[in-house]
Design a protein around this motif. Structure first.
Motif, PDB file in Angstrom:
ATOM      1  N   PRO A 174       0.828  -1.214   0.000  1.00 41.00           N
ATOM      2  CA  PRO A 174       0.000   0.000   0.000  1.00 41.00           C
ATOM      3  C   PRO A 174       0.861   1.261   0.000  1.00 41.00           C
ATOM      4  O   PRO A 174       1.985   1.262   0.517  1.00 41.00           O
ATOM      5  N   PRO A 175       0.348   2.354  -0.582  1.00 39.73           N
ATOM      6  CA  PRO A 175       1.137   3.594  -0.671  1.00 39.73           C
ATOM      7  C   PRO A 175       1.682   4.081   0.662  1.00 39.73           C
ATOM      8  O   PRO A 175       2.766   4.661   0.715  1.00 39.73           O
ATOM      9  N   ASP A 176       0.945   3.855   1.749  1.00 35.38           N
ATOM     10  CA  ASP A 176       1.430   4.289   3.064  1.00 35.38           C
ATOM     11  C   ASP A 176       2.309   3.250   3.739  1.00 35.38           C
ATOM     12  O   ASP A 176       2.766   3.438   4.873  1.00 35.38           O
ATOM     13  N   SER A 177       2.558   2.139   3.024  1.00 34.54           N
ATOM     14  CA  SER A 177       3.408   1.043   3.524  1.00 34.54           C
ATOM     15  C   SER A 177       2.852   0.391   4.782  1.00 34.54           C
ATOM     16  O   SER A 177       3.586  -0.298   5.501  1.00 34.54           O
ATOM     17  N   LEU A 178       1.562   0.598   5.043  1.00 35.56           N
ATOM     18  CA  LEU A 178       0.953   0.027   6.238  1.00 35.56           C
ATOM     19  C   LEU A 178       0.002  -1.093   5.860  1.00 35.56           C
ATOM     20  O   LEU A 178      -0.866  -0.928   5.004  1.00 35.56           O
ATOM     21  N   LEU A 179       0.155  -2.231   6.521  1.00 33.66           N
ATOM     22  CA  LEU A 179      -0.786  -3.327   6.393  1.00 33.66           C
ATOM     23  C   LEU A 179      -1.530  -3.469   7.716  1.00 33.66           C
ATOM     24  O   LEU A 179      -0.934  -3.296   8.780  1.00 33.66           O
ATOM     25  N   PRO A 180      -2.818  -3.785   7.674  1.00 32.53           N
ATOM     26  CA  PRO A 180      -3.520  -4.049   8.938  1.00 32.53           C
ATOM     27  C   PRO A 180      -2.905  -5.253   9.623  1.00 32.53           C
ATOM     28  O   PRO A 180      -2.354  -6.153   8.964  1.00 32.53           O
ATOM     29  N   ALA A 181      -2.981  -5.273  10.923  1.00 35.03           N
ATOM     30  CA  ALA A 181      -2.341  -6.335  11.701  1.00 35.03           C
ATOM     31  C   ALA A 181      -2.811  -7.714  11.272  1.00 35.03           C
ATOM     32  O   ALA A 181      -2.016  -8.668  11.236  1.00 35.03           O
ATOM     33  N   ASP A 182      -4.104  -7.845  10.906  1.00 30.20           N
ATOM     34  CA  ASP A 182      -4.602  -9.176  10.561  1.00 30.20           C
ATOM     35  C   ASP A 182      -4.044  -9.687   9.236  1.00 30.20           C
ATOM     36  O   ASP A 182      -4.076 -10.879   8.970  1.00 30.20           O
ATOM     37  N   ALA A 183      -3.505  -8.793   8.408  1.00 31.41           N
ATOM     38  CA  ALA A 183      -2.918  -9.242   7.143  1.00 31.41           C
ATOM     39  C   ALA A 183      -1.598  -9.980   7.360  1.00 31.41           C
ATOM     40  O   ALA A 183      -1.136 -10.708   6.478  1.00 31.41           O
ATOM     41  N   TYR A 184      -0.987  -9.777   8.522  1.00 36.85           N
ATOM     42  CA  TYR A 184       0.258 -10.495   8.834  1.00 36.85           C
ATOM     43  C   TYR A 184      -0.003 -11.884   9.417  1.00 36.85           C
ATOM     44  O   TYR A 184       0.931 -12.679   9.566  1.00 36.85           O
ATOM     45  N   GLN A 185      -1.246 -12.181   9.734  1.00 36.83           N
ATOM     46  CA  GLN A 185      -1.552 -13.444  10.417  1.00 36.83           C
ATOM     47  C   GLN A 185      -1.688 -14.585   9.414  1.00 36.83           C
ATOM     48  O   GLN A 185      -2.713 -15.250   9.306  1.00 36.83           O
ATOM     49  N   VAL A 186      -0.623 -14.813   8.657  1.00 35.59           N
ATOM     50  CA  VAL A 186      -0.639 -15.837   7.616  1.00 35.59           C
ATOM     51  C   VAL A 186       0.434 -16.881   7.912  1.00 35.59           C
ATOM     52  O   VAL A 186       1.368 -16.648   8.690  1.00 35.59           O
ATOM     53  N   ASP A 187       0.297 -18.015   7.259  1.00 34.08           N
ATOM     54  CA  ASP A 187       1.289 -19.078   7.460  1.00 34.08           C
ATOM     55  C   ASP A 187       2.595 -18.770   6.756  1.00 34.08           C
ATOM     56  O   ASP A 187       3.678 -19.062   7.283  1.00 34.08           O
TER      57      ASP A 187
END
Length: 260
Positions: A174-187
């Protein structure tokens, strides 16, 4: 009597674009008009590429996404089906164009890409809710960031709910380089070195140490394992214990086109 081995089911929630590619000797400068060479149009999109690769590797692959009700959309669907991808959940959407990617490839095989998302922007969390039973039956769900972030987050949440493996290619960042915390909850989170730097704010140099620090930070944010793609230097993988890293070398091949 030999029995047929059941194919693993893979669901791709993602983008489908028509790639419009121009080859030229070098990248144009700002404001410059440069005569190019060969022009090609070919089906692409990070999601569609994942789906075709999974199908060609032998998976029972289902694609969830949207195209426009136009010529590009029809071609995208035909090409995916021809590669063995199930497109029953690929929705032709009225009033919007199919996604396109404008790609310039220079003489070294490097590329610059501008994407007009089109129908990909219309994939909603409700679309994901509608395929929950399909996701629940899968071995893995593959994702990227060419769809709206709330849609990606919903797909991750549903897959986790049913214990299905999730793999996220966090591109484009994303342009602001921010991902929501739940987007990191991957295997598995598998950025390239530029994307990993954008997400963390930490540059990756030629040394492996800087890549390890970035991978550890991505693990701290919630990913169960991280694979950072380092181009000609291969890849760096870490899982579980952030003191245990695996370096995967690459094969040296003539570069034709780094797209996909």
């Amino acid at each position: 009597m030999q029995t047929e081995i059941e194919k693993p089911r893979v669901v791709v929630v993602g983008s489908a674009n028509m790639d419009l590619v121009v080859r030229c000797s070098r990248m144009p400068k700002p404001g410059e008009t440069l005569l190019g060479g060969q022009f090609t149009s070919s089906p692409g999109g990070k999601g569609a590429n994942q789906a075709v690769a999974a199908a060609r590797l032998g998976a029972e692959c289902h694609f969830v996404g949207r195209i426009g009700n136009d010529d590009f959309g029809a071609r995208l669907k035909v090409q995916m089906k021809a590669s063995g991808v199930n497109t029953d959940r690929l929705i032709a959407t009225e009033g919007v164009a199919s996604g396109v990617a404008i790609i310039v490839v220079d003489g070294r095989g490097e590329n610059s890409i501008v994407v007009a998302s089109g129908a990909n922007e219309r994939v909603t969390p409700e679309d994901i809710d509608a395929v929950e039973s399909l996701i629940a039956s899968a071995k893995a769900v593959l994702l990227q960031l060419e769809l709206p972030l709330p849609t990606v987050s919903r797909a991750i949440a549903i897959a986790r709910k049913h214990g299905v493996m999730t793999v996220l290619d966090p591109a484009p960042v994303p342009p602001d380089s921010l991902l929501p915390a739940d987007a990191y909850q991957v295997d598995i989170l598998n950025p390239n070195e530029i994307e990993a730097t954008q997400l963390t704010g930490e540059p990756i140099g030629e040394d492996r140490h800087s890549a390890k620090l970035v991978a550890a930070e991505l693990m701290r944010r919630g990913a169960k394992s991280v694979v950072i793609k380092l181009g000609r230097r291969g890849a760096l993988a870490v899982e579980g214990d952030t003191t245990q890293f695996r370096e995967v070398p690459t094969h040296s091949v003539p570069v034709v086109d780094t797209t996909a």
